[in-house]
Design an enzyme around this catalytic site. Structure first.
Site, PDB file in Angstrom:
ATOM      1  CB  CYS A 115      -0.748   0.135   1.303  1.00 17.36           C
ATOM      2  SG  CYS A 115      -2.066  -1.109   1.126  1.00 17.36           S
ATOM      3  CG  HIS A 252      -2.971   3.854   1.769  1.00 14.86           C
ATOM      4  ND1 HIS A 252      -3.543   3.421   0.558  1.00 14.86           N
ATOM      5  CD2 HIS A 252      -3.224   2.844   2.700  1.00 14.86           C
ATOM      6  CE1 HIS A 252      -3.879   2.172   0.527  1.00 14.86           C
ATOM      7  NE2 HIS A 252      -3.718   1.591   1.888  1.00 14.86           N
ATOM      8  CG  ASN A 282      -6.651  -0.703   0.770  1.00  7.60           C
ATOM      9  OD1 ASN A 282      -5.762  -0.041   0.079  1.00  7.60           O
ATOM     10  ND2 ASN A 282      -6.094  -1.042   1.980  1.00  7.60           N
TER      11      ASN A 282
HETATM   12  O1  UT7 Z   1      -3.727  -0.529   3.460  1.00  5.35           O
HETATM   13  C1  UT7 Z   1      -3.139  -0.869   4.728  1.00  5.35           C
HETATM   14  C2  UT7 Z   1      -3.517  -1.909   5.311  1.00  5.35           C
HETATM   15  N1  UT7 Z   1      -4.755  -2.355   5.803  1.00  5.35           N
HETATM   16  C3  UT7 Z   1      -5.526  -1.606   6.647  1.00  5.35           C
HETATM   17  O2  UT7 Z   1      -5.201  -0.438   6.852  1.00  5.35           O
HETATM   18  C4  UT7 Z   1      -6.383  -2.074   7.456  1.00  5.35           C
HETATM   19  C5  UT7 Z   1      -6.515  -2.057   8.867  1.00  5.35           C
HETATM   20  N2  UT7 Z   1      -7.361  -2.471   9.516  1.00  5.35           N
HETATM   21  C6  UT7 Z   1      -8.703  -2.408   9.698  1.00  5.35           C
HETATM   22  O3  UT7 Z   1      -9.139  -1.522   8.805  1.00  5.35           O
HETATM   23  C7  UT7 Z   1      -9.819  -3.151  10.278  1.00  5.35           C
HETATM   24  O4  UT7 Z   1      -9.200  -3.677  11.588  1.00  5.35           O
HETATM   25  C8  UT7 Z   1     -10.853  -3.836   9.684  1.00  5.35           C
HETATM   26  C9  UT7 Z   1     -11.729  -2.848   8.918  1.00  5.35           C
HETATM   27  C10 UT7 Z   1     -10.020  -4.755   9.024  1.00  5.35           C
HETATM   28  C11 UT7 Z   1     -11.739  -4.530  10.677  1.00  5.35           C
HETATM   29  O5  UT7 Z   1     -12.233  -3.591  11.692  1.00  5.35           O
HETATM   30  P1  UT7 Z   1     -12.057  -3.882  13.310  1.00  5.35           P
HETATM   31  O6  UT7 Z   1     -12.863  -2.812  13.945  1.00  5.35           O
HETATM   32  O7  UT7 Z   1     -10.723  -3.990  13.577  1.00  5.35           O
HETATM   33  O8  UT7 Z   1     -13.002  -5.116  13.327  1.00  5.35           O
HETATM   34  P2  UT7 Z   1     -12.395  -6.642  13.877  1.00  5.35           P
HETATM   35  O9  UT7 Z   1     -11.428  -7.127  12.979  1.00  5.35           O
HETATM   36  O10 UT7 Z   1     -11.976  -6.292  15.229  1.00  5.35           O
HETATM   37  O11 UT7 Z   1     -13.752  -7.588  13.994  1.00  5.35           O
HETATM   38  C12 UT7 Z   1     -14.641  -7.369  14.829  1.00  5.35           C
HETATM   39  C13 UT7 Z   1     -16.055  -7.970  14.551  1.00  5.35           C
HETATM   40  C14 UT7 Z   1     -15.581  -9.813  14.470  1.00  5.35           C
HETATM   41  O12 UT7 Z   1     -16.432 -10.431  15.046  1.00  5.35           O
HETATM   42  P3  UT7 Z   1     -16.465 -10.740  16.504  1.00  5.35           P
HETATM   43  O13 UT7 Z   1     -15.216 -11.337  16.804  1.00  5.35           O
HETATM   44  O14 UT7 Z   1     -16.265  -9.342  17.441  1.00  5.35           O
HETATM   45  O15 UT7 Z   1     -17.471 -11.565  16.951  1.00  5.35           O
HETATM   46  C15 UT7 Z   1     -15.272  -9.976  13.168  1.00  5.35           C
HETATM   47  O16 UT7 Z   1     -15.697 -11.274  12.797  1.00  5.35           O
HETATM   48  O17 UT7 Z   1     -16.227  -7.893  13.041  1.00  5.35           O
HETATM   49  C16 UT7 Z   1     -16.447  -9.277  12.437  1.00  5.35           C
HETATM   50  N3  UT7 Z   1     -16.178  -8.878  11.103  1.00  5.35           N
HETATM   51  C17 UT7 Z   1     -17.261  -8.584  10.116  1.00  5.35           C
HETATM   52  N4  UT7 Z   1     -18.546  -8.678  10.388  1.00  5.35           N
HETATM   53  C18 UT7 Z   1     -19.234  -8.235   9.274  1.00  5.35           C
HETATM   54  C19 UT7 Z   1     -14.948  -8.980  10.256  1.00  5.35           C
HETATM   55  N5  UT7 Z   1     -15.263  -8.689   9.071  1.00  5.35           N
HETATM   56  C20 UT7 Z   1     -16.654  -8.472   8.883  1.00  5.35           C
HETATM   57  C21 UT7 Z   1     -17.481  -8.317   7.789  1.00  5.35           C
HETATM   58  N6  UT7 Z   1     -18.625  -8.080   8.052  1.00  5.35           N
HETATM   59  N7  UT7 Z   1     -17.034  -7.869   6.557  1.00  5.35           N
END
Ligand code: UT7
Length: 325
Positions: A115, A252, A282
């Site tokens: 990225c 980004h 992204n």
């Molecule tokens: O380009 C540079 C690299 N990438 C990034 O900068 C990405 C950095 N990370 C992020 O943007 C965020 O961490 C994400 C958007 C990927 C995830 O958001 P989060 O608030 O950190 O969510 P999480 O991974 O802590 O997941 C929260 C919950 C989980 O369920 P439980 O364990 O709380 O029951 C996940 O299973 O959300 C669930 N979840 C989803 N639910 C619905 C994960 N993906 C999804 C989804 N739809 N697509």
């Protein structure tokens, strides 16, 4: 004291025609428009058509940038293409762009910093131009991340999209002052201790396959704001600039929450932030030039504006660039 600066002559972008909305994704996997918008700010992304490669997106973006600059492709002597989704393992996708543009002098190569690819490519081209090794460069970010997504992994497949953006840079003598046009400073960082937090589980040397993107999203998120703001402080320090001086912040586009938190920490006013993550998702190395092209086209970014760029991604890699348009 005069200085050679890499001045932006033009920019352009290209997005594949097909749009994939959150609602369409929610019909396929266990996710919802509400979750994606709330957690990321993404509403839709573009997906390359069957047979449409990273080089095709890059060529279209390059042509748009050359048209915006009003220059002939023959005057380009350097192409640096940031991508992690090349057409082939080799040769570089940049040489496909070079051939399509009918250029057979100078040099063309790919640069892989995920990225952060566009910032790393921009800094590389800037250094070559300032030494006098090349005169005019095309710096491109182009990706088809849709090809390396595991479409059953809701934690990653909702986040990424395809696209390309490009800028044309020219080495120009400037007075050597803060009011100079062109790239004023770039700062690049990497820390391989984090290489397993965002990676692709395949490759020519390890598995002989392409593989799929794997990410510990929360871990990436945890480091993002600190790393981004660190390299921006480096840019401020190197140029004696403050957040007040910035006209446009073009980050980004990975996650609106990361962008908002970074701008807030840096005291950059929300109206100065260019946001396209809602429309493009992204797009990795393509996200900054895609956002730049939007803000130039709609009249926000104008000649003389101070523009701050930053990126962070797999590796981890991260970087910033400060330039006067
Ligand atoms: O380009 C540079 C690299 N990438 C990034 O900068 C990405 C950095 N990370 C992020 O943007 C965020 O961490 C994400 C958007 C990927 C995830 O958001 P989060 O608030 O950190 O969510 P999480 O991974 O802590 O997941 C929260 C919950 C989980 O369920 P439980 O364990 O709380 O029951 C996940 O299973 O959300 C669930 N979840 C989803 N639910 C619905 C994960 N993906 C999804 C989804 N739809 N697509």
């Amino acid at each position: 004291m005069t200085a050679t600066r890499s001045v932006v002559l033009g920019c352009g972008s290209y997005l594949p025609q097909q749009i994939l909305t959150n609602a369409e994704l929610a019909a396929r996997i266990d996710t919802s428009d509400e979750w994606i918008v709330q957690r990321t700010g993404i509403r839709q992304r573009h997906i390359a058509a069957e047979g449409e490669f990273t080089s095709h997106l890059a060529i279209n973006a390059a042509r748009a940038a050359l048209a915006d600059a009003g220059i002939d492709a023959q005057s380009i002597d350097l192409i640096v293409l940031g991508t992690s989704t090349p057409d082939h393992t080799f040769p570089a996708t940049a040489v496909a762009v070079q051939a399509a543009l009918g250029i057979n002098h100078g040099a063309a190569f790919d640069l892989q910093a995920v990225c952060s690819g566009f910032i790393f490519a921009l800094a590389t081209a800037d250094n070559f131009l300032r030494t006098g090794a090349f005169k005019r460069a095309l710096v491109i970010g182009a990706e088809t991340f849709s090809r390396i997504l595991d479409w059953n992994d809701r934690g990653t497949c909702v986040l990424f999209g395809d696209g390309a953006g490009a800028v044309v840079l020219e080495a120009q003598p400037q007075p050597g002052e803060a009011s100079d046009r062109g790239i004023l400073t770039t700062h690049l960082r990497s820390d391989g201790r984090h290489k397993s937090k965002l990676y692709v589980d395949g490759g020519p040397s390890s598995t002989r396959t392409v593989g799929y993107l794997r990410m510990e999203g929360r871990e990436v998120f945890k480091h993002a704001v600190g790393m981004i703001t660190d390299v921006i402080y480096d840019a401020f320090k190197a140029t004696g600039t403050t957040a007040e001086d910035i006209d446009w912040f073009v980050p980004h586009q990975a996650n609106k929450r990361i962008i908002d938190a970074s701008a807030h920490k840096l005291h950059i006013a929300p109206q100065k932030v260019v946001l396209t993550v809602d429309l493009h998702g992204n797009t990795s190395a393509a996200s900054i030039p895609l956002a730049l092209a939007v803000a130039v086209k709609d009249g926000r970014v104008k000649k003389g504006d101070l523009v701050l760029l930053e990126a962070m991604g797999g590796g981890f890699t991260w970087g910033s660039a400060l330039l006067r348009w």
